[in-house]
Motif scaffolding. Structure first.
Motif, mmCIF file in Angstrom:
data_model
loop_
_atom_site.group_PDB
_atom_site.id
_atom_site.type_symbol
_atom_site.label_atom_id
_atom_site.label_comp_id
_atom_site.label_asym_id
_atom_site.label_seq_id
_atom_site.Cartn_x
_atom_site.Cartn_y
_atom_site.Cartn_z
ATOM 1 N N ILE A 304 6.732 -3.367 -10.987
ATOM 2 C CA ILE A 304 5.448 -4.047 -10.935
ATOM 3 C C ILE A 304 4.914 -4.163 -12.354
ATOM 4 N N PRO A 305 4.410 -5.327 -12.742
ATOM 5 C CA PRO A 305 3.906 -5.493 -14.110
ATOM 6 C C PRO A 305 2.782 -4.505 -14.419
ATOM 7 N N PRO A 306 2.623 -4.145 -15.683
ATOM 8 C CA PRO A 306 1.530 -3.242 -16.077
ATOM 9 C C PRO A 306 0.179 -3.786 -15.621
ATOM 10 N N ARG A 307 -0.698 -2.879 -15.223
ATOM 11 C CA ARG A 307 -2.060 -3.173 -14.791
ATOM 12 C C ARG A 307 -2.137 -3.907 -13.448
ATOM 13 N N SER A 308 -0.983 -4.121 -12.794
ATOM 14 C CA SER A 308 -0.998 -4.697 -11.448
ATOM 15 C C SER A 308 -1.097 -3.563 -10.424
ATOM 16 N N PRO A 309 -1.773 -3.791 -9.309
ATOM 17 C CA PRO A 309 -1.902 -2.724 -8.298
ATOM 18 C C PRO A 309 -0.552 -2.393 -7.678
ATOM 19 N N ARG A 310 -0.334 -1.109 -7.477
ATOM 20 C CA ARG A 310 0.876 -0.684 -6.788
ATOM 21 C C ARG A 310 0.745 -0.935 -5.288
ATOM 22 N N ILE A 311 1.850 -0.820 -4.585
ATOM 23 C CA ILE A 311 1.859 -1.043 -3.130
ATOM 24 C C ILE A 311 1.143 0.121 -2.458
ATOM 25 N N TYR A 312 0.211 -0.193 -1.596
ATOM 26 C CA TYR A 312 -0.546 0.849 -0.903
ATOM 27 C C TYR A 312 0.330 1.520 0.146
ATOM 28 N N SER A 313 0.493 2.839 0.033
ATOM 29 C CA SER A 313 1.285 3.628 0.975
ATOM 30 C C SER A 313 0.540 4.932 1.236
ATOM 31 N N PRO A 314 -0.304 4.953 2.253
ATOM 32 C CA PRO A 314 -1.169 6.120 2.485
ATOM 33 C C PRO A 314 -0.403 7.338 2.976
#
Length: 379
Positions: A304-314
């Motif tokens: 994932i590019p820098p400063r992009s949100p990661r995938i939400y995995s609760p």
């Protein structure tokens, strides 16, 4: 359901299979042994310990690992631990960054109920067997006559008695794979409610087509996370699920150096249900997405590019409440001694390479969520 043997040619029985056949045939008329006061106390203790650990996917998964650490000769316990981790990740995916946009709340609940029931059933059947073995080992005496009183299949009672005499780790593992898949066949896979709400739905078919059912075994090597495993296809087929279990066992235990790396990872990273456990660069248990419409793909080759949100995995504890289950349906799946023809290891060469396929799957998932948002912007 009588197991259907799907094979072109049945090979002659091995020495161990012949012995197990004799045991299965000779013991079928033996009555249950009368239990002593100590036996009854032990059964109560086993039931209580099993129920305590069977609260949710996280407690079950930890139970398997702790047992394997105490008794590393029981390979199935570690295989069960790693597969159960995947079950937890699948559960939290239903509340994560992608599937919440693709499934309705009703569909997600149905999928969770399906996963949770299977996870719960296997543990309440398998873990008492492990505890009887542990107590037999501690007392240095065969206690497997207790298994019928814990509603364990006659097949597994026979296998454990054989293992006590001939500690064949591979045979025991394959027997437990056969047992667990037969055990959930009528109780889960052929259950009419699960058939209607999960297995016959378009969403489940799409998971198979898109290869979303990856079972992953993470470990650290070469300065980063590595993934091996297999992909689930044809979940409705008992035969295919057993073959899958054999392949997973081969992938996990074939390479001892890699096995030790996976064990090391499992011990260092407690199971939370979040995929962040194995890939924090890609997943996070906190939702980092800014509310609004995101129509830009961000996942490229599993980065994932820098400063992009990661995938939400609760984490599981924030995704689903502990469930209260109806008691397991009674009945022994074992009907025919010919089941022993399946007590053979997978002879297919399985390298387990899965990381590239999994990365492509994540890209497909993200594209599917973007597409749905474009087509249904107000949902």
């Amino acid at each position: 359901m009588v197991f259907k043997f799907i094979t072109n040619k049945q090979h002659p029985l091995s020495k161990s299979q012949k012995t197990i056949k004799r045991m299965l045939l000779s013991k079928e008329l033996v009555a249950k042994r009368e239990l002593s006061v100590d036996d009854l106390k032990l059964i109560k203790k086993i039931k209580n310990e099993t129920a305590l650990l069977n609260k949710n996917n996280v407690t079950r998964t930890l139970g398997y690992l702790d047992f394997y650490i105490r008794h590393p000769e029981i390979h199935w316990a570690f295989l069960a631990h790693m597969v159960s981790r995947n079950g937890g990740w699948n559960m939290t995916d239903l509340k994560g960054g992608f599937l919440t946009k693709l499934f309705t709340k009703k569909e997600s609940q149905a999928f969770f109920n399906f996963l949770e029931r299977g996870n719960w059933l296997i543990f309440q059947d398998a873990y008492p067997q492990l505890l009887v073995y542990e107590e037999s080992k501690r007392k240095r005496t065969n206690l497997f006559y207790l298994l019928p009183h814990l509603h364990i299949s006659f097949f597994m009672e026979t296998i454990w008695n054989y293992f006590w005499r001939e500690p064949d780790k591979r045979l025991l593992t394959i027997a437990l794979i056969i047992n667990e898949q037969n055990y959930i066949e009528k109780r889960v896979v052929q259950n009419s409610a699960f058939q209607k709400n999960v297995l016959n739905t378009l969403e489940f078919t799409l998971q198979d087509i898109l290869a979303l059912n990856h079972i992953l075994f993470p470990y650290e090597a070469n300065g980063g996370i590595q993934l091996i495993g297999q992909t689930v296809h044809h979940f409705n087929s008992l035969h295919e699920r057993i073959l899958l279990g054999k392949r997973l066992y081969s992938v996990l235990f074939h390479d001892l150096e890699r096995l030790h790396s996976i064990e090391k990872w499992a011990k260092e990273y407690p199971h939370s249900g979040s995929r962040m456990d194995y890939w924090p660069q890609l997943f996070h248990y906190v939702n980092e997405e800014v509310p609004g419409i995101n129509l830009t793909p961000r996942i490229i080759s599993c980065s994932i590019p820098p400063r992009s949100p990661r995938i939400y995995s609760p984490k599981l504890e924030y995704s689903w409440k502990d469930q209260k289950h109806d008691p397991a349906e009674r009945g022994d799946w074992y009907k025919d001694w010919k089941i022993i023809h399946t007590l053979t290891a997978s002879h297919d060469h399985v390298d387990g390479e899965i990381k590239d396929d999994y990365c492509k799957t994540l890209e497909k998932l993200e594209l599917a969520t973007i597409t749905k948002k474009v087509l249904s912007p107000f949902q």
